[in-house]
Scaffold this active site. Structure first.
Site, PDB file in Angstrom:
ATOM      1  N   MET A   1       0.836  -1.199   0.000  1.00 28.21           N
ATOM      2  CA  MET A   1       0.000   0.000   0.000  1.00 28.21           C
ATOM      3  C   MET A   1       0.876   1.257   0.000  1.00 28.21           C
ATOM      4  SD  MET A   1      -3.359  -1.028   2.128  1.00 28.21           S
ATOM      5  CE  MET A   1      -2.648  -0.970   3.750  1.00 28.21           C
TER       6      MET A   1
ATOM      7  N   MET B   1       8.401  -2.708  11.712  1.00 25.60           N
ATOM      8  CA  MET B   1       8.217  -1.552  10.816  1.00 25.60           C
ATOM      9  C   MET B   1       6.812  -1.570  10.239  1.00 25.60           C
ATOM     10  SD  MET B   1      11.694  -0.958   8.762  1.00 25.60           S
ATOM     11  CE  MET B   1      13.226  -0.689   9.642  1.00 25.60           C
TER      12      MET B   1
ATOM     13  N   GLN C   1     -10.618  -2.898   1.895  1.00 23.09           N
ATOM     14  CA  GLN C   1     -10.124  -3.645   3.067  1.00 23.09           C
ATOM     15  C   GLN C   1     -10.127  -2.795   4.333  1.00 23.09           C
ATOM     16  OE1 GLN C   1      -6.146  -4.379   1.277  1.00 23.09           O
ATOM     17  NE2 GLN C   1      -5.316  -3.894   3.288  1.00 23.09           N
TER      18      GLN C   1
ATOM     19  N   LEU D   1       6.765   3.217   1.522  1.00 27.08           N
ATOM     20  CA  LEU D   1       7.695   2.092   1.642  1.00 27.08           C
ATOM     21  C   LEU D   1       8.682   2.242   2.790  1.00 27.08           C
ATOM     22  CD1 LEU D   1       8.501   1.412  -2.128  1.00 27.08           C
ATOM     23  CD2 LEU D   1       6.668   0.461  -0.708  1.00 27.08           C
TER      24      LEU D   1
ATOM     25  N   VAL E   1      10.644  -7.318   9.576  1.00 22.50           N
ATOM     26  CA  VAL E   1      11.771  -6.386   9.710  1.00 22.50           C
ATOM     27  C   VAL E   1      11.424  -5.394  10.813  1.00 22.50           C
ATOM     28  CG1 VAL E   1      13.187  -4.657   8.545  1.00 22.50           C
ATOM     29  CG2 VAL E   1      12.387  -6.674   7.289  1.00 22.50           C
TER      30      VAL E   1
ATOM     31  N   ARG F   1       2.128   2.724   9.616  1.00 24.49           N
ATOM     32  CA  ARG F   1       1.320   3.317  10.696  1.00 24.49           C
ATOM     33  C   ARG F   1       2.165   3.879  11.835  1.00 24.49           C
ATOM     34  NH1 ARG F   1      -3.744  -0.828  11.420  1.00 24.49           N
ATOM     35  NH2 ARG F   1      -4.882  -0.177   9.575  1.00 24.49           N
TER      36      ARG F   1
ATOM     37  N   GLN G   1      -2.792 -12.760   7.411  1.00 21.80           N
ATOM     38  CA  GLN G   1      -2.940 -12.456   5.981  1.00 21.80           C
ATOM     39  C   GLN G   1      -2.143 -13.439   5.130  1.00 21.80           C
ATOM     40  OE1 GLN G   1      -2.762  -8.361   4.160  1.00 21.80           O
ATOM     41  NE2 GLN G   1      -0.643  -8.941   3.809  1.00 21.80           N
TER      42      GLN G   1
ATOM     43  N   GLY H   1      10.777  -3.042   5.505  1.00 21.55           N
ATOM     44  CA  GLY H   1      10.005  -4.293   5.427  1.00 21.55           C
ATOM     45  C   GLY H   1       9.589  -4.575   3.990  1.00 21.55           C
ATOM     46  N   HIS H   2       9.000  -3.579   3.342  1.00 20.70           N
ATOM     47  CA  HIS H   2       8.612  -3.727   1.935  1.00 20.70           C
ATOM     48  C   HIS H   2       9.838  -4.014   1.060  1.00 20.70           C
ATOM     49  CE1 HIS H   2       5.498  -0.637   3.342  1.00 20.70           C
ATOM     50  NE2 HIS H   2       4.768  -1.708   3.052  1.00 20.70           N
TER      51      HIS H   2
END
Ligand code: AMP
Length: 272
Positions: free
Chosen positions: A21, A175, A52, A24, A167, A178, A144, A27-28
């Site tokens: 989403m 991470m 969602q 970044l 991460v 939010r 998920q 983690g991404h």
């Protein structure tokens, strides 16, 4: 996107997809790095999926900075960013949804009705558009990850779902985009989430297998932070996500904690 994918497929390339989403963080980017290493062509989707989010959740506030994200993803070797407008993903009259039963009932599914239906629907659409051989997700969103694996198996989707470790920031906080909503004091206290999971792990390693006892200890550590409000603390097995009263085999310890309006989740898996 479809035109690009058609060409890439004609060259017989393995496509890796990293759905996000945006906003970044490392983690991404860890998912992107793995995709780039293992695949011939890497696509990152950046789409804040309205279906969602529940009423009163942070859909409108979800941070968006496509320019920064594109720069970062490019630097990590991403070939294409796919960031479709909402009205193209869900044009007027859109009426088809994917729902995984069972696994979505508890944990975040209980706190966020309709959330996983939104996730499985958008991920199915992304899979159909990008046709990846591999798709990368984080263990940070443990439920998920399991739900998507189940969906891919049940619906005979021809791809591999790859799940990679959480991460963390230096103080252990997982991470998340939010985290930027937290006030400095909330951010400081949020480190308590991972500390509570570490405390649980320590107890289990010392031989405690009573679920209630471990949950109580986790809750006590979190409650040490006066700004934290517990949404749930659960210990479940990693197949069907059913609650365990006595720990055995692979156990998922999952927590959701609110700091003000910001809901944070984290988890660890412990083998007993
Ligand atoms: P999001 O943009 O929050 O929807 O996350 C996109 C993907 O990145 C999901 O598969 C997440 O599980 C994964 N992800 C988010 N935060 C982390 C993290 N701290 N470590 C590893 N993966 C993460």
């Amino acid at each position: 996107m479809k035109t690009i994918i058609r060409e890439v497929k004609e060259q017989g390339k393995l496509i890796g997809l990293v759905p996000t989403m945006g906003c970044l963080h490392q983690g991404h980017l860890s998912l992107l790095e793995a995709a780039r290493e293992e695949c011939d062509f890497t696509v990152m989707s950046i789409f804040v999926n309205p279906i969602q989010f529940g009423h009163g959740e942070d859909y409108e506030e979800s941070p968006r900075d496509l320019e920064r994200d594109s720069r970062l993803a490019g630097a990590y070797g991403c070939d294409v960013i796919f960031s479709p407008p909402v009205k193209e993903m869900y044009p007027p009259g859109y009426s088809t949804f994917v729902h995984v039963e069972g696994l979505t009932a508890g944990l975040c599914g209980a706190s966020r009705p309709g959330h996983f239906r939104g996730v499985t629907t958008v991920v199915t659409k992304l899979f159909n558009l990008v046709r990846p051989g591999r798709a990368y997700f984080g263990q940070k969103d443990a439920q998920q990850a399991l739900v998507l694996k189940k969906m891919a198996g049940d619906l005979n989707m021809n791809l591999e779902i790859v799940i990679l470790p959480v991460v963390r920031e230096e103080d252990g906080l997982a991470m998340s985009s939010r985290n930027s909503y937290l006030s400095p004091e909330q951010r400081k206290q949020a480190a308590v989430i991972y500390k509570s999971l570490q405390a649980a792990e320590k107890m289990i390693l010392s031989g405690v297998i009573d679920s209630e006892e471990i949950k109580r200890a986790v809750e006590a550590v979190i409650s040490g932070a006066d700004l934290a409000r517990i949404d749930y603390v659960e210990i479940v097995e990693t197949g069907e996500l059913q609650p365990l009263s006595v720990l055995e085999g692979q156990c998922l310890i999952a927590v959701a904690v609110k700091f003000g309006a910001t809901r944070l989740i984290d988890n660890i898996i412990v083998e007993v």
